[in-house]
Design a protein around this motif. Structure first.
Motif, PDB file in Angstrom:
ATOM      1  N   ARG A   1    -142.424-113.765  14.926  1.00 51.45           N
ATOM      2  CA  ARG A   1    -142.946-113.172  13.698  1.00 51.45           C
ATOM      3  C   ARG A   1    -142.483-111.719  13.551  1.00 51.45           C
ATOM      4  O   ARG A   1    -142.092-111.285  12.463  1.00 51.45           O
ATOM      5  CB  ARG A   1    -144.475-113.239  13.681  1.00 51.45           C
ATOM      6  N   ARG A   2    -142.520-110.945  14.642  1.00 48.91           N
ATOM      7  CA  ARG A   2    -142.113-109.543  14.508  1.00 48.91           C
ATOM      8  C   ARG A   2    -140.587-109.414  14.375  1.00 48.91           C
ATOM      9  O   ARG A   2    -140.104-108.468  13.749  1.00 48.91           O
ATOM     10  CB  ARG A   2    -142.656-108.702  15.662  1.00 48.91           C
ATOM     11  N   PHE A   3    -139.814-110.380  14.930  1.00 52.54           N
ATOM     12  CA  PHE A   3    -138.372-110.354  14.715  1.00 52.54           C
ATOM     13  C   PHE A   3    -138.046-110.446  13.225  1.00 52.54           C
ATOM     14  O   PHE A   3    -137.048-109.878  12.765  1.00 52.54           O
ATOM     15  CB  PHE A   3    -137.689-111.530  15.431  1.00 52.54           C
ATOM     16  N   LEU A   4    -138.885-111.165  12.471  1.00 50.11           N
ATOM     17  CA  LEU A   4    -138.616-111.430  11.062  1.00 50.11           C
ATOM     18  C   LEU A   4    -139.456-110.546  10.148  1.00 50.11           C
ATOM     19  O   LEU A   4    -139.716-110.920   8.999  1.00 50.11           O
ATOM     20  CB  LEU A   4    -138.875-112.908  10.749  1.00 50.11           C
TER      21      LEU A   4
ATOM     22  N   PHE B   1    -133.848-104.757  10.267  1.00 55.33           N
ATOM     23  CA  PHE B   1    -134.136-105.108   8.875  1.00 55.33           C
ATOM     24  C   PHE B   1    -134.993-104.019   8.227  1.00 55.33           C
ATOM     25  O   PHE B   1    -136.227-104.081   8.268  1.00 55.33           O
ATOM     26  CB  PHE B   1    -134.858-106.447   8.799  1.00 55.33           C
ATOM     27  N   PRO B   2    -134.367-103.008   7.648  1.00 53.63           N
ATOM     28  CA  PRO B   2    -135.160-101.946   7.021  1.00 53.63           C
ATOM     29  C   PRO B   2    -135.968-102.420   5.814  1.00 53.63           C
ATOM     30  O   PRO B   2    -136.985-101.828   5.474  1.00 53.63           O
ATOM     31  CB  PRO B   2    -134.105-100.909   6.611  1.00 53.63           C
ATOM     32  N   ASP B   3    -135.491-103.487   5.154  1.00 53.16           N
ATOM     33  CA  ASP B   3    -136.214-104.005   3.996  1.00 53.16           C
ATOM     34  C   ASP B   3    -135.886-105.486   3.839  1.00 53.16           C
ATOM     35  O   ASP B   3    -135.010-106.034   4.512  1.00 53.16           O
ATOM     36  CB  ASP B   3    -135.854-103.230   2.721  1.00 53.16           C
ATOM     37  N   ASP B   4    -136.592-106.122   2.921  1.00 55.73           N
ATOM     38  CA  ASP B   4    -136.439-107.566   2.726  1.00 55.73           C
ATOM     39  C   ASP B   4    -135.094-107.958   2.128  1.00 55.73           C
ATOM     40  O   ASP B   4    -134.728-109.140   2.156  1.00 55.73           O
ATOM     41  CB  ASP B   4    -137.555-108.093   1.816  1.00 55.73           C
ATOM     42  N   ALA B   5    -134.348-106.999   1.589  1.00 54.29           N
ATOM     43  CA  ALA B   5    -133.071-107.329   0.969  1.00 54.29           C
ATOM     44  C   ALA B   5    -131.998-107.675   1.986  1.00 54.29           C
ATOM     45  O   ALA B   5    -130.965-108.246   1.621  1.00 54.29           O
ATOM     46  CB  ALA B   5    -132.598-106.152   0.112  1.00 54.29           C
ATOM     47  N   THR B   6    -132.235-107.354   3.262  1.00 57.93           N
ATOM     48  CA  THR B   6    -131.199-107.540   4.278  1.00 57.93           C
ATOM     49  C   THR B   6    -131.296-108.867   5.014  1.00 57.93           C
ATOM     50  O   THR B   6    -130.447-109.155   5.865  1.00 57.93           O
ATOM     51  CB  THR B   6    -131.258-106.394   5.302  1.00 57.93           C
ATOM     52  N   PHE B   7    -132.300-109.668   4.716  1.00 59.22           N
ATOM     53  CA  PHE B   7    -132.434-110.947   5.421  1.00 59.22           C
ATOM     54  C   PHE B   7    -133.408-111.851   4.681  1.00 59.22           C
ATOM     55  O   PHE B   7    -134.210-111.404   3.857  1.00 59.22           O
ATOM     56  CB  PHE B   7    -132.936-110.719   6.850  1.00 59.22           C
ATOM     57  N   THR B   8    -133.325-113.128   5.004  1.00 57.81           N
ATOM     58  CA  THR B   8    -134.310-114.102   4.552  1.00 57.81           C
ATOM     59  C   THR B   8    -134.221-115.310   5.461  1.00 57.81           C
ATOM     60  O   THR B   8    -133.393-115.379   6.371  1.00 57.81           O
ATOM     61  CB  THR B   8    -134.098-114.485   3.075  1.00 57.81           C
ATOM     62  N   TRP B   9    -135.070-116.300   5.215  1.00 55.76           N
ATOM     63  CA  TRP B   9    -134.973-117.548   5.964  1.00 55.76           C
ATOM     64  C   TRP B   9    -135.450-118.708   5.090  1.00 55.76           C
ATOM     65  O   TRP B   9    -136.176-118.526   4.118  1.00 55.76           O
ATOM     66  CB  TRP B   9    -135.773-117.492   7.269  1.00 55.76           C
TER      67      TRP B   9
END
Length: 370
Positions: free
Chosen positions: A35-38, A46-54
């Motif tokens: 959970r903390r990895f994501l 990941f400074p913000d949600d724009a850099t990753f998703t799943w």
């Protein structure tokens, strides 16, 4: 009907258990760690949600698979890549689910203008990487990738190509002849007042881990895909490792009072994770104490020697110390994280130690532009 969901963490955690079934050798990270990895703003990657998703794939109430799509901007900048990453690709042997998951990750990357996508990266090259392509019958150690044989096939069916071959290895600790690791060069180091082993205790672990980061960044600077790790990133990644360390089986060597070489090993946590299904519960402390009493598998997370001391026998000095401590502590086997086929020095050392091949891995990539 197949359904894709985005950012459903509970489904993401459950996906490999559902996809692979109870007899799989797959072992999940602890749910709280995953959970903390994501978590944007918590994981320094990941400074913000724009850099990753799943994404997760579902059919008839069952989770069939999962995948992350993310960016490692520092890697692209340093190495000149125009690349997005996929990671945690775990999927049932279901062509439609695989196509949907991979397609979602590709679309995410394509919409951000990347030329290719590659993985598995869970989540960077200094963490778990690769797709297992051989040795499926061998149980993984902590921090090692495991997937069933259909995963590389599903990737190939979706236009992915294997590259960057790697292997992991295992040693029988008791069968290693310690005297074979020491010669005149090693004895000279041990006799020199310029070298000393820094204390590794519960009270000094934070400092020794910082020493390890300094050594890592120097020793691995010329390795393919390596990106210098900041203190914030390193200690974030190591947070879950510090509470399971056995200080007896890690060592840091100083030269003239400065970090010079290290080997960081931890007990293999996978039996404990399997017993708890990687979840915290009322029985977790009991399972952990039981694991500590029975642990006989360890895993080498990384070893390194600063560049100015490489090739002088320093690594063998630290290795001799660690293996002797493991033998005295009753460890039976030592696994290791991935070594690329291009790392001839490390592969030669494994052969010298009598290591046996454990797993075969590759990265997989796909062009996103014609």
């Amino acid at each position: 009907m197949l359904q894709l969901r985005e950012r459903d963490f509970e489904a993401f955690f459950e996906a490999p258990f559902s996809a692979y079934g109870p007899d799989s050798l797959y072992v999940s990270p602890m749910k709280s760690d995953l959970r903390r990895f994501l978590a944007a703003g918590i994981n320094p990657l990941f400074p913000d949600d724009a850099t990753f998703t799943w994404f997760t794939a579902h059919r008839d109430g069952r989770v069939l698979g999962r995948i992350t799509a993310h960016v490692h901007a520092a890697s692209n900048a340093l190495h000149g890549f125009d690349r997005a990453y996929f990671g945690y690709f775990d999927c049932a042997d279901d062509a439609d689910a695989a196509r949907a998951l991979l397609g979602a990750a590709e679309d995410w990357a394509r919409n951000r203008g990347f030329a290719e996508i590659a993985g598995n990266f869970n989540l960077t090259a200094m963490q778990q990487i690769g797709v297992q392509t051989g040795g499926f019958e061998h149980p993984p150690y902590t921090d090692l990738i495991h997937n069933p044989p259909h995963i590389p096939r599903l990737l190939e069916e979706n236009g992915y190509t294997a590259f960057f071959p790697m292997s992991t290895f295992e040693n029988r600790v008791g069968s290693i002849a310690l005297e074979s690791l020491t010669g005149p060069a090693q004895r000279a180091i041990l006799d020199s007042p310029e070298f000393s082993f820094a204390p590794v205790t519960w009270s000094t672990i934070d400092q020794r881990m910082e020493d390890a980061r300094v050594i890592l960044n120097d020793a691995f600077a010329k390795n393919p895909m390596f990106v210098p790790v900041s203190a914030e990133e390193f200690h974030f990644q190591a947070k879950e490792m510090k509470w399971i360390m056995d200080p007896r089986i890690s060592a840091v060597l100083h030269h003239r009072g400065e970090p010079a070489a290290c080997i960081i090993c931890i007990p293999d946590l996978n039996p404990f994770l399997r017993a708890t299904r990687s979840r915290l519960g009322l029985a977790t402390p009991w399972h952990f104490l039981r694991h500590r009493m029975r642990r006989d598998r360890a895993v080498l997370i990384f070893s390194g020697v600063i560049s100015r001391l490489q090739g002088q026998g320093v690594n063998a000095v630290v290795l001799h110390r660690i293996l002797g401590a493991m033998q005295r502590a009753g460890y039976a086997t030592l696994g290791g994280t991935w070594i690329s086929d291009t790392n001839h020095a490390s592969l030669a050392q494994k052969r010298k130690m009598g290591a046996t091949a454990l797993h075969r891995l590759h990265l997989f990539r796909k062009a996103l532009r014609a």
